[in-house]
Design an enzyme around this catalytic site. Structure first.
Site, PDB file in Angstrom:
ATOM      1  N   TYR A   1      -0.698  -1.868 -15.741  1.00 58.86           N
ATOM      2  CA  TYR A   1       0.287  -2.502 -16.609  1.00 58.86           C
ATOM      3  C   TYR A   1      -0.203  -2.624 -18.044  1.00 58.86           C
ATOM      4  CZ  TYR A   1       2.863  -3.889 -12.380  1.00 58.86           C
ATOM      5  OH  TYR A   1       3.555  -3.898 -11.197  1.00 58.86           O
TER       6      TYR A   1
ATOM      7  N   LYS B   1      -7.584   0.779  -2.704  1.00 61.80           N
ATOM      8  CA  LYS B   1      -7.295   2.149  -2.264  1.00 61.80           C
ATOM      9  C   LYS B   1      -8.526   2.990  -2.586  1.00 61.80           C
ATOM     10  CE  LYS B   1      -4.351   5.057  -0.410  1.00 61.80           C
ATOM     11  NZ  LYS B   1      -4.063   5.000   1.039  1.00 61.80           N
TER      12      LYS B   1
ATOM     13  N   ASP C   1      -2.124   0.218   1.848  1.00 58.95           N
ATOM     14  CA  ASP C   1      -1.056   0.617   2.764  1.00 58.95           C
ATOM     15  C   ASP C   1      -1.226  -0.050   4.123  1.00 58.95           C
ATOM     16  OD1 ASP C   1      -3.366   2.156   2.708  1.00 58.95           O
ATOM     17  OD2 ASP C   1      -2.406   3.991   3.353  1.00 58.95           O
TER      18      ASP C   1
ATOM     19  N   ASP D   1       1.397  -7.097  -7.231  1.00 61.11           N
ATOM     20  CA  ASP D   1       2.808  -7.252  -7.581  1.00 61.11           C
ATOM     21  C   ASP D   1       3.693  -6.882  -6.396  1.00 61.11           C
ATOM     22  OD1 ASP D   1       5.164  -7.553  -8.941  1.00 61.11           O
ATOM     23  OD2 ASP D   1       4.794  -5.991 -10.411  1.00 61.11           O
TER      24      ASP D   1
ATOM     25  N   ASP E   1       5.498  -9.751  -3.184  1.00 55.93           N
ATOM     26  CA  ASP E   1       6.946  -9.803  -2.931  1.00 55.93           C
ATOM     27  C   ASP E   1       7.242  -9.519  -1.460  1.00 55.93           C
ATOM     28  OD1 ASP E   1       7.591 -10.500  -5.466  1.00 55.93           O
ATOM     29  OD2 ASP E   1       8.824  -8.752  -5.897  1.00 55.93           O
TER      30      ASP E   1
END
Length: 352
Positions: free
Chosen positions: A142, A189, A221, A245, A249
């Site tokens: 970001y 990852k 994942d 992020d 959620d």
């Protein structure tokens, strides 16, 4: 005690849910003998409309000089639907995090006994879930270099982390794990990304300083899968900005509604407390938005920023009481009587 609290209502349903949190905070202040001075300031689309900037310098001064920041939500469809917009509400949020040094987002996920059947997951999967994510907020993709080349036909976003950025976030994760069930999961990852390998090797070095904490390392994942299979197996999870992020959620719906989960963004000097839902512009002005996540964010503010656990406990107790008695907005009414946003806020404040 006396507190100066910056009040950033923002956009959409932000002002409505913030109003209810203010009612509850004022009731808590009266009950426990505190004095709160609220300092309203503009941010998001409302600030762009007013002054052309989503996080004006005036707002930063208000936040910088406050004891804590209570934040609503930002975002508006006129920006979401315009890919060419040069200024966006979300830019203000990123700027605020950076300028205030809010490098760690603390986002809990827990269940409410009276709502456990409203979760999209089976009861036996989620019962006992009580986990917390620490998401790094001021680094990663970001904040990396981004742009277009080849006459706009190729886009790039760079993900960059320093070891120090990882260490300061991981330190808070280890400290939180020590106060909870002493389990920490580093989400990365590392089989693909160099930044993830930096995360993993940094946390591995830090393990020796926290011998009581059981540390695991999982690919993002796999965590996404396990969150819907066995969320109650997790305690504290730490991760980078983009992964956090997305995963937070996903975790938020375990409770049955995004309108129920609070969060805190913390750094070295000040904390910002906000609900995890967005600005939900479709509901703005209709008195139907669920204010409980914002109210519970205020509970986190009392507990985290002011070290007042009894005040936070009082807020959590009255929220649980409202859920048990069905004093809820339409998203939780399930065909029963639905109360308006302001009615729920009034009831909570009266029952403090």
């Amino acid at each position: 005690m006396k507190f100066n609290i910056a009040l950033l209502a923002g956009d959409g349903i932000g002002p409505e849910v913030i109003d209810q949190a203010v009612k509850v905070c004022d009731a808590v202040a009266e009950k426990f003998g505190h004095d709160i001075t609220w300092k309203p300031a503009l941010t998001g689309a409302a600030a762009i409309d007013a002054v052309g900037e989503p996080y004006p310098d005036e707002t930063h001064e208000v936040c910088k000089n406050a004891d804590a920041v209570l934040f609503g939500a930002i975002g508006h469809p006129k920006f979401d639907n315009d890919p060419s917009a040069a200024v966006r509400p979300e830019q203000g949020l990123l700027k605020m995090r950076k300028k205030l040094g809010l490098f760690a987002n603390v986002r809990p996920t827990f269940t409410f006994p009276s709502l456990i059947d409203k979760s999209p997951l089976k009861k036996d999967r989620i019962e006992g879930t009580d986990l917390v994510f620490l998401r790094e907020l001021t680094g990663g993709i970001y904040f990396g270099e981004k742009g277009r080349r080849d006459e706009g036909e190729t886009a790039f976003d760079n993900c960059v982390y320093t070891r120090e950025e990882v260490k300061r976030l991981a330190k808070k994760g280890f400290e939180m794990a020590m106060m909870r069930r002493k389990k920490l999961c580093c989400v990365d990852k590392a089989n693909v990304l160099e930044t993830s390998r930096l995360w993993r090797e940094t946390v591995q070095v830090m393990e020796k300083d926290y011998p009581e904490v059981e540390v695991s390392y999982e690919f993002v994942d796999a965590v996404a899968m396990r969150l819907v299979q066995w969320p109650n197996s997790y305690d504290v999870l730490i991760t980078e900005n983009l992964f956090g992020d997305i995963l937070t959620d996903e975790a938020s719906v375990i409770s049955g509604s995004m309108g129920l989960m609070p969060s805190a963004s913390i750094g070295s000097d000040i904390g910002l407390f906000e609900p995890i839902h967005g600005s939900y512009p479709q509901a703005a002005g209709k008195n139907i938005a669920n204010p409980l996540a914002t109210v519970l964010s205020a509970a986190m503010m009392f507990e985290t920023a002011f070290d007042l656990p009894e005040e936070g406990k009082a807020i959590r107790a009255v929220v649980n009481k409202s859920l048990a008695q069905g004093i809820v907005t339409e998203d939780l009414a399930n065909g029963g009587e639905a109360y308006g946003t302001a009615e729920v806020g009034d009831w909570l404040a009266a029952n403090i």
